[in-house]
Design an enzyme around this catalytic site. Structure first.
Site, mmCIF file in Angstrom:
data_model
loop_
_atom_site.group_PDB
_atom_site.id
_atom_site.type_symbol
_atom_site.label_atom_id
_atom_site.label_comp_id
_atom_site.label_asym_id
_atom_site.label_seq_id
_atom_site.Cartn_x
_atom_site.Cartn_y
_atom_site.Cartn_z
ATOM 1 N N ASP A 73 0.847 -1.187 0.000
ATOM 2 C CA ASP A 73 0.000 0.000 0.000
ATOM 3 C C ASP A 73 0.885 1.240 0.000
ATOM 4 O O ASP A 73 1.915 1.291 0.668
ATOM 5 C CB ASP A 73 -0.907 -0.003 1.236
ATOM 6 C CG ASP A 73 -2.045 0.987 1.113
ATOM 7 O OD1 ASP A 73 -3.202 0.550 0.988
ATOM 8 O OD2 ASP A 73 -1.781 2.218 1.140
ATOM 9 N N ILE A 74 0.469 2.242 -0.760
ATOM 10 C CA ILE A 74 1.271 3.458 -0.893
ATOM 11 C C ILE A 74 1.292 4.260 0.415
ATOM 12 O O ILE A 74 2.237 5.010 0.662
ATOM 13 C CB ILE A 74 0.733 4.313 -2.076
ATOM 14 C CG1 ILE A 74 1.804 5.278 -2.559
ATOM 15 C CG2 ILE A 74 -0.564 5.025 -1.733
ATOM 16 C CD1 ILE A 74 1.473 5.928 -3.899
ATOM 17 N N ASN A 130 -12.978 -3.430 2.275
ATOM 18 C CA ASN A 130 -13.933 -2.327 2.394
ATOM 19 C C ASN A 130 -14.855 -2.317 1.177
ATOM 20 O O ASN A 130 -14.405 -2.571 0.053
ATOM 21 C CB ASN A 130 -13.188 -0.995 2.485
ATOM 22 C CG ASN A 130 -12.356 -0.887 3.755
ATOM 23 O OD1 ASN A 130 -12.773 -1.352 4.814
ATOM 24 N ND2 ASN A 130 -11.186 -0.285 3.660
ATOM 25 N N HIS A 143 -10.301 -5.111 -3.397
ATOM 26 C CA HIS A 143 -8.969 -5.405 -2.858
ATOM 27 C C HIS A 143 -9.080 -5.853 -1.418
ATOM 28 O O HIS A 143 -9.984 -5.447 -0.698
ATOM 29 C CB HIS A 143 -8.041 -4.193 -2.965
ATOM 30 C CG HIS A 143 -8.635 -2.924 -2.428
ATOM 31 N ND1 HIS A 143 -9.529 -2.154 -3.150
ATOM 32 C CD2 HIS A 143 -8.476 -2.297 -1.243
ATOM 33 C CE1 HIS A 143 -9.892 -1.096 -2.436
ATOM 34 N NE2 HIS A 143 -9.271 -1.166 -1.270
HETATM 35 P P1 5GP Z 1 -9.790 1.344 0.416
HETATM 36 O O1 5GP Z 1 -10.064 2.487 1.360
HETATM 37 O O2 5GP Z 1 -10.377 1.592 -0.945
HETATM 38 O O3 5GP Z 1 -10.165 0.028 0.998
HETATM 39 O O4 5GP Z 1 -8.212 1.294 0.279
HETATM 40 C C1 5GP Z 1 -7.518 1.757 -0.824
HETATM 41 C C2 5GP Z 1 -6.058 1.677 -0.496
HETATM 42 O O5 5GP Z 1 -5.330 1.865 -1.685
HETATM 43 C C3 5GP Z 1 -5.592 2.739 0.498
HETATM 44 O O6 5GP Z 1 -5.023 2.096 1.633
HETATM 45 C C4 5GP Z 1 -4.585 3.553 -0.282
HETATM 46 O O7 5GP Z 1 -3.480 3.963 0.492
HETATM 47 C C5 5GP Z 1 -4.170 2.595 -1.392
HETATM 48 N N1 5GP Z 1 -3.774 3.250 -2.612
HETATM 49 C C6 5GP Z 1 -4.435 4.255 -3.257
HETATM 50 N N2 5GP Z 1 -3.782 4.598 -4.377
HETATM 51 C C7 5GP Z 1 -2.681 3.799 -4.449
HETATM 52 C C8 5GP Z 1 -1.622 3.687 -5.386
HETATM 53 O O8 5GP Z 1 -1.538 4.382 -6.384
HETATM 54 N N3 5GP Z 1 -0.679 2.739 -5.124
HETATM 55 C C9 5GP Z 1 -0.742 1.936 -4.032
HETATM 56 N N4 5GP Z 1 0.241 1.058 -3.870
HETATM 57 N N5 5GP Z 1 -1.727 2.011 -3.121
HETATM 58 C C10 5GP Z 1 -2.685 2.935 -3.333
#
Ligand code: 5GP
Ligand code: ZN
Length: 157
Positions: A73-74, A130, A143
């Site tokens: 995760d970024i 989520n 994811h």
């Molecule tokens: P969600 O809130 O949708 O369950 O989580 C999305 C996750 O994707 C977040 O933890 C966010 O930090 C991660 N994320 C968003 N954009 C990127 C990206 O461009 N690269 C990576 N590696 N992670 C990302």
């Protein structure tokens, strides 16, 4: 069922797995030929995770096979924070179809493997999917978060 190959081996295979897995690719778990599922639809061209899959956006990929891909995760919120995604663009759990069962099952197999590799099995870890606004989903490509390396907060929600 045979165990999937080690993540390190699969990471090094990335160059020929994407974009587009060659016909005849074998299933990492069963060794049988599989129908490749990869997001190539124009509709998904703005999905950041599809861009990562297609090599159009950077990511630290730690595992990849014909069904799923895992990368850091970024913005990690724990010492280990890895995202595991289906290679097929599925917007959320709401869009899951019966044909997605193998990929969704593989998310757990790979989560288990990566948790072991990260040394998380004894102390434990948290898997999160989520869904939608109230679920806190930001990226509309299904994811699984693998979080570990610290005691998780509880209760969640
Ligand atoms: P969600 O809130 O949708 O369950 O989580 C999305 C996750 O994707 C977040 O933890 C966010 O930090 C991660 N994320 C968003 N954009 C990127 C990206 O461009 N690269 C990576 N590696 N992670 C990302
Ligand atoms: Zn996508």
């Amino acid at each position: 069922m045979a165990r999937p190959p080690a993540a390190t081996k699969l990471a090094s295979r990335r160059s020929y797995l994407f974009p587009g897995i060659p016909p005849g690719q074998t299933d990492a778990c069963t060794g049988t030929a599989v129908q490749t599922q990869i997001c190539t639809n124009d509709e998904m061209s703005n999905c950041i995770f599809c861009k990562i899959l297609k090599g159009e956006a950077p990511a630290k990929i730690v595992y990849q096979d014909e069904l799923v891909t895992a990368f850091h995760d970024i913005h990690p919120v724990a010492p280990t924070h890895i995202l595991i995604i289906p290679n097929k663009h599925i917007a959320s759990v709401n869009q899951v179809e019966p044909e997605d069962e193998p990929a969704l099952g593989r998310l757990f197999i790979v989560a288990q493997r990566l948790a072991a590799q990260e040394g998380l099995q004894t102390d434990g870890y948290r898997l999160i999917v989520n869904t939608g606004a109230h679920g806190g989903q930001i990226v509309s490509h299904l994811h699984m978060h693998l979080l570990g390396g610290q005691r998780m907060k509880y209760p969640i929600g």
